[in-house]
Motif scaffolding. Structure first.
Motif, PDB file in Angstrom:
ATOM      1  N   ARG A   1     -10.886 -41.815  32.077  1.00 47.67           N
ATOM      2  CA  ARG A   1     -10.734 -42.476  33.382  1.00 47.67           C
ATOM      3  C   ARG A   1     -11.963 -43.300  33.783  1.00 47.67           C
ATOM      4  O   ARG A   1     -12.449 -43.187  34.907  1.00 47.67           O
ATOM      5  CB  ARG A   1     -10.359 -41.457  34.457  1.00 47.67           C
ATOM      6  CG  ARG A   1      -8.996 -40.829  34.193  1.00 47.67           C
ATOM      7  CD  ARG A   1      -8.434 -40.106  35.384  1.00 47.67           C
ATOM      8  NE  ARG A   1      -9.196 -38.958  35.811  1.00 47.67           N
ATOM      9  CZ  ARG A   1      -8.947 -37.698  35.447  1.00 47.67           C
ATOM     10  NH1 ARG A   1      -7.965 -37.426  34.651  1.00 47.67           N
ATOM     11  NH2 ARG A   1      -9.690 -36.721  35.905  1.00 47.67           N
TER      12      ARG A   1
ATOM     13  N   ASP B   1     -17.418 -45.492  37.396  1.00 49.84           N
ATOM     14  CA  ASP B   1     -17.134 -44.072  37.545  1.00 49.84           C
ATOM     15  C   ASP B   1     -16.420 -43.627  36.280  1.00 49.84           C
ATOM     16  O   ASP B   1     -15.591 -44.371  35.728  1.00 49.84           O
ATOM     17  CB  ASP B   1     -16.252 -43.818  38.767  1.00 49.84           C
ATOM     18  CG  ASP B   1     -16.979 -44.114  40.061  1.00 49.84           C
ATOM     19  OD1 ASP B   1     -17.626 -43.197  40.578  1.00 49.84           O
ATOM     20  OD2 ASP B   1     -16.903 -45.259  40.542  1.00 49.84           O
TER      21      ASP B   1
ATOM     22  N   VAL C   1     -15.042 -39.837  33.999  1.00 51.89           N
ATOM     23  CA  VAL C   1     -14.946 -38.390  33.862  1.00 51.89           C
ATOM     24  C   VAL C   1     -15.550 -38.014  32.521  1.00 51.89           C
ATOM     25  O   VAL C   1     -15.181 -38.570  31.481  1.00 51.89           O
ATOM     26  CB  VAL C   1     -13.478 -37.909  33.952  1.00 51.89           C
ATOM     27  CG1 VAL C   1     -13.371 -36.429  33.618  1.00 51.89           C
ATOM     28  CG2 VAL C   1     -12.908 -38.188  35.330  1.00 51.89           C
TER      29      VAL C   1
ATOM     30  N   LYS D   1     -14.574 -30.709  33.126  1.00 53.39           N
ATOM     31  CA  LYS D   1     -14.445 -32.122  33.500  1.00 53.39           C
ATOM     32  C   LYS D   1     -15.264 -32.392  34.747  1.00 53.39           C
ATOM     33  O   LYS D   1     -15.182 -31.650  35.734  1.00 53.39           O
ATOM     34  CB  LYS D   1     -12.986 -32.469  33.806  1.00 53.39           C
ATOM     35  CG  LYS D   1     -12.113 -32.576  32.608  1.00 53.39           C
ATOM     36  CD  LYS D   1     -10.718 -33.010  33.054  1.00 53.39           C
ATOM     37  CE  LYS D   1      -9.760 -33.025  31.907  1.00 53.39           C
ATOM     38  NZ  LYS D   1      -8.417 -33.434  32.330  1.00 53.39           N
ATOM     39  N   THR D   2     -16.022 -33.469  34.699  1.00 52.47           N
ATOM     40  CA  THR D   2     -16.905 -33.812  35.816  1.00 52.47           C
ATOM     41  C   THR D   2     -16.886 -35.318  36.024  1.00 52.47           C
ATOM     42  O   THR D   2     -17.067 -36.086  35.088  1.00 52.47           O
ATOM     43  CB  THR D   2     -18.349 -33.367  35.502  1.00 52.47           C
ATOM     44  OG1 THR D   2     -18.349 -31.979  35.180  1.00 52.47           O
ATOM     45  CG2 THR D   2     -19.269 -33.617  36.669  1.00 52.47           C
ATOM     46  N   ARG D   3     -16.677 -35.736  37.279  1.00 52.58           N
ATOM     47  CA  ARG D   3     -16.720 -37.160  37.602  1.00 52.58           C
ATOM     48  C   ARG D   3     -18.166 -37.548  37.900  1.00 52.58           C
ATOM     49  O   ARG D   3     -18.859 -36.888  38.667  1.00 52.58           O
ATOM     50  CB  ARG D   3     -15.847 -37.494  38.796  1.00 52.58           C
ATOM     51  CG  ARG D   3     -15.974 -38.980  39.154  1.00 52.58           C
ATOM     52  CD  ARG D   3     -14.802 -39.566  39.887  1.00 52.58           C
ATOM     53  NE  ARG D   3     -13.604 -39.755  39.118  1.00 52.58           N
ATOM     54  CZ  ARG D   3     -13.379 -40.727  38.225  1.00 52.58           C
ATOM     55  NH1 ARG D   3     -14.319 -41.589  37.950  1.00 52.58           N
ATOM     56  NH2 ARG D   3     -12.236 -40.831  37.606  1.00 52.58           N
TER      57      ARG D   3
END
Length: 147
Positions: free
Chosen positions: A88, A97, A99, A106-108
């Motif tokens: 993404r 941005d 992920v 999972k970390t944005r």
């Protein structure tokens, strides 16, 4: 003659592009536009061949989005790699941005182009370095970069 032509082209590029509207030198804005274009291509088409990107940025810069645990672990600077575990990827005029996975979670992560200090594509020995010192505003965010 050639230097004047290049400077004129960079100045025109800065005027024509919203990501370049700011107070910094045209060459800095042009390099940030290169990163924008590269990441936009990755967002639209994925990685090509052996290309992958190492991006170092200031975690203290205004607009950086990180979970508190990562900000505590990397209080000043952090390097991320866009190669295997990312998803993404979204690229805007002044930031990207993405992920990422950190230890399976999972970390944005969000990074303004103004926060980037180093962008590398090791596959082709491509490197862009930024000496971030206030006041420089390249991403149209209307703010100065933090040192």
């Amino acid at each position: 003659m050639m230097k004047a032509t290049i400077a004129a082209l960079l100045a025109l590029l800065a005027i024509a592009s919203p990501v370049l509207a700011g107070d910094c030198a045209p060459e800095v804005a042009a390099r940030q536009r290169q990163i924008h274009n590269i990441l936009s291509d990755v967002a639209d088409n994925g990685l090509h061949g052996a290309h992958h990107y190492s991006i170092t940025f200031l975690t203290t810069a205004e607009g950086v989005t990180l979970p508190a645990a990562l900000r505590a672990k990397f209080p000043h600077e952090m390097t991320i790699v866009l190669q295997y575990q990312f998803a993404r990827l979204k690229v805007a005029d002044n930031r990207f941005d993405v992920v990422l996975w950190f230890k399976g979670v999972k970390t944005r992560v969000g990074v303004p182009f103004d926060a980037i200090t180093l962008f590398i594509d090791p596959a082709i020995d491509f490197r862009l370095e930024f000496d971030i010192r206030p006041p420089q505003r390249c991403s149209g965010s209307g703010r100065s970069r933090a040192a």
